[in-house]
Design an enzyme around this catalytic site. Structure first.
Site, mmCIF file in Angstrom:
data_model
loop_
_atom_site.group_PDB
_atom_site.id
_atom_site.type_symbol
_atom_site.label_atom_id
_atom_site.label_comp_id
_atom_site.label_asym_id
_atom_site.label_seq_id
_atom_site.Cartn_x
_atom_site.Cartn_y
_atom_site.Cartn_z
ATOM 1 N N LYS A 115 15.365 2.845 69.463
ATOM 2 C CA LYS A 115 15.317 4.136 69.329
ATOM 3 C C LYS A 115 14.951 4.934 70.496
ATOM 4 O O LYS A 115 14.876 6.082 70.655
ATOM 5 C CB LYS A 115 14.150 4.465 68.246
ATOM 6 C CG LYS A 115 14.605 4.043 66.845
ATOM 7 C CD LYS A 115 13.945 4.515 65.685
ATOM 8 C CE LYS A 115 14.519 4.171 64.116
ATOM 9 N NZ LYS A 115 13.605 3.736 63.202
ATOM 10 N N LYS A 204 27.245 0.044 51.933
ATOM 11 C CA LYS A 204 26.061 0.294 51.109
ATOM 12 C C LYS A 204 25.975 1.752 50.595
ATOM 13 O O LYS A 204 26.360 2.741 51.728
ATOM 14 C CB LYS A 204 24.813 -0.369 51.661
ATOM 15 C CG LYS A 204 24.027 0.506 52.717
ATOM 16 C CD LYS A 204 22.899 0.109 52.747
ATOM 17 C CE LYS A 204 21.854 0.844 53.587
ATOM 18 N NZ LYS A 204 21.589 2.055 52.804
ATOM 19 N N LYS A 207 21.682 7.522 52.015
ATOM 20 C CA LYS A 207 21.484 9.014 51.791
ATOM 21 C C LYS A 207 21.975 9.907 52.999
ATOM 22 O O LYS A 207 22.375 10.903 52.763
ATOM 23 C CB LYS A 207 20.059 9.327 51.475
ATOM 24 C CG LYS A 207 19.149 8.855 52.870
ATOM 25 C CD LYS A 207 17.521 9.308 52.247
ATOM 26 C CE LYS A 207 16.483 8.329 52.664
ATOM 27 N NZ LYS A 207 16.544 7.322 53.242
HETATM 28 P P1 ATP Z 1 19.668 6.354 55.908
HETATM 29 O O1 ATP Z 1 21.110 6.506 55.602
HETATM 30 O O2 ATP Z 1 19.165 7.224 56.391
HETATM 31 O O3 ATP Z 1 19.389 4.862 56.570
HETATM 32 P P2 ATP Z 1 19.236 5.007 53.286
HETATM 33 O O4 ATP Z 1 19.676 5.370 52.265
HETATM 34 O O5 ATP Z 1 19.856 3.684 54.126
HETATM 35 O O6 ATP Z 1 19.227 6.131 54.456
HETATM 36 P P3 ATP Z 1 16.375 4.149 54.308
HETATM 37 O O7 ATP Z 1 15.717 5.052 54.343
HETATM 38 O O8 ATP Z 1 17.072 3.409 55.355
HETATM 39 O O9 ATP Z 1 17.504 4.486 53.103
HETATM 40 O O10 ATP Z 1 15.800 2.844 53.484
HETATM 41 C C1 ATP Z 1 14.908 3.060 52.335
HETATM 42 C C2 ATP Z 1 14.678 1.834 51.598
HETATM 43 O O11 ATP Z 1 15.809 1.829 50.672
HETATM 44 C C3 ATP Z 1 14.546 0.594 52.229
HETATM 45 O O12 ATP Z 1 14.027 -0.449 51.867
HETATM 46 C C4 ATP Z 1 16.192 -0.014 52.188
HETATM 47 O O13 ATP Z 1 16.249 -1.458 52.248
HETATM 48 C C5 ATP Z 1 16.441 0.352 50.739
HETATM 49 N N1 ATP Z 1 17.845 0.742 50.605
HETATM 50 C C6 ATP Z 1 18.749 1.793 51.219
HETATM 51 N N2 ATP Z 1 19.870 1.758 50.883
HETATM 52 C C7 ATP Z 1 19.845 0.905 49.832
HETATM 53 C C8 ATP Z 1 21.023 0.573 48.940
HETATM 54 N N3 ATP Z 1 22.065 0.952 48.875
HETATM 55 N N4 ATP Z 1 20.680 -0.257 48.049
HETATM 56 C C9 ATP Z 1 19.547 -0.857 47.834
HETATM 57 N N5 ATP Z 1 18.504 -0.730 48.895
HETATM 58 C C10 ATP Z 1 18.696 0.087 49.538
HETATM 59 MG MG MG Z 2 19.112 3.022 56.177
#
Ligand code: ATP
Ligand code: MG
Length: 339
Positions: A115, A204, A207
């Site tokens: 980062k 996966k 968001k």
């Molecule tokens: P970004 O796209 O901004 O990375 P994200 O949806 O991946 O967002 P994070 O903020 O990176 O979310 O992760 C928050 C939590 O949600 C972490 O503990 C991560 O392991 C979990 N998580 C993220 N996406 C998934 C998914 N598709 N299924 C299960 N757990 C998830």
């Molecule tokens: Mg993520």
């Protein structure tokens, strides 16, 4: 009594993936151990301002806590919810630990490398936040800190700093958190749930994916969410089978069906295996997701802000007491306080 500590990141919006993969397992863990362990849940607001100043921070932190409550977090006397910046000992200990950690070891943190390193302008917070994280943990003698793999290195740093301080003063000042392998054992984590992107199930659900049909947000209109399930990408096998590798779309639907209804995946699989009509499965999952969201959103709306603030005030009294006591021990060791 041992302490389990977790930070709730303040995210305005969560996907169904975040909820099922991260929030629900944490709530289950807390509910399972809340008679025998302290459960410290804190809002890392000092960490939040590293990337930017979020105008909605106050609103979002209340909302994040409500998510946990709506997901079923039980509040017992052992559950302590607090905001990091309301416990000044965190930043005080951060400074003291800065004088223990070496620049070299902080530069080796892969999070920083990814980062910050090499960029023209990075604030020092991004470099130093693993030390603040160590303070967050060590102030409470926390043994278990459920974190993702990306944070394992920071947990190791915390252990190292704790052991270094203990050795330097030849006293047990800090409790080093359990090794990451022992943490995983204690928490009984499986390999983690990964909800897939609805339109592109090889990936996966995230968001940050721009496509609205790819993801279900907890704030989605439940009927609209049902439509997203109906239009989810599947395959042309015409044979329902749980096989994330070859049939990720269908497998994802089975997974979602199991999780939103809290029934074992194996049961869902045996109900649907061998069926050929994907439409029937989609209708069922769509209706489950809709019902789930309706009920979740109703729960969320029925939690008054005041309930959250009361929990915070109570939690912060507890946290300040524990943290200040630990801080004093450290200050004495460093000769910042007379005995
Ligand atoms: P970004 O796209 O901004 O990375 P994200 O949806 O991946 O967002 P994070 O903020 O990176 O979310 O992760 C928050 C939590 O949600 C972490 O503990 C991560 O392991 C979990 N998580 C993220 N996406 C998934 C998914 N598709 N299924 C299960 N757990 C998830
Ligand atoms: Mg993520």
């Amino acid at each position: 009594m041992e302490t389990i500590l977790t930070g709730i990141r303040v995210n305005g919006e969560l996907t169904l993936g975040n909820f099922l993969g991260a929030l629900v397992p944490m709530v289950r863990l807390a509910n399972k151990h809340n008679k025998t362990h302290n459960i410290n849940i804190f809002i890392p607001d000092l960490h939040t301002i590293i990337s930017n100043v979020d105008g909605d921070l106050q609103k979002n932190l209340v909302k994040s806590i409500k998510y946990y409550l709506a997901a079923g977090l039980e509040i017992t006397d052992n559950v302590h919810i607090y905001r990091q910046s309301y416990v000044p000992a965190h930043s005080e200990l951060n400074w003291i630990l800065n004088c223990v950690a070496s620049v070299g070891e902080l530069k080796r943190m892969t999070q920083y490398k990814e980062k910050g390193e090499g960029k023209d302008s990075v604030n020092a917070g991004i470099f130093d936040y693993p030390v603040l994280m160590a303070a967050d943990i060590l102030l409470y003698d926390a043994t278990y800190v459920p974190v993702g793999e990306d944070q394992f290195q920071h947990l190791e740093l915390t252990r190292n700093l704790a052991i270094r301080v203990n050795n330097r003063f030849d006293q047990k000042i800090f409790t080093p958190p359990a090794k990451t392998s022992d943490q995983a054992k204690f928490m009984g984590v499986n390999d983690g749930i990964r909800i897939r992107d609805l339109t592109n199930p090889e990936k996966k659900m995230s968001k940050s994916t721009p496509s609205e049909n790819s993801k279900i947000m907890l704030s989605d209109d439940p009927k609209r969410a049902a439509k997203k399930i109906m239009s989810a990408t599947t395959d042309s096998e015409a044979n329902i089978k749980f096989d994330m590798f070859n049939q990720p779309g269908i497998s994802n639907l089975l997974q979602i069906e199991s999780l939103v209804n809290d029934i074992p995946l194996q049961d869902v699989i045996s109900t649907w295996s061998g069926e050929s009509r994907y439409g029937d499965l989609k209708k069922k999952v769509a209706s489950s997701v809709q019902t789930f969201l309706e009920s979740f959103q109703e729960k969320l709306e029925n939690i008054p802000d005041d309930d959250v603030y009361k929990l915070l005030e109570k939690g912060e009294i507890y946290a300040n007491k524990v943290a200040n006591q630990k801080l004093l021990t450290v200050q004495r060791a460093f000769n910042l306080r007379q005995y």
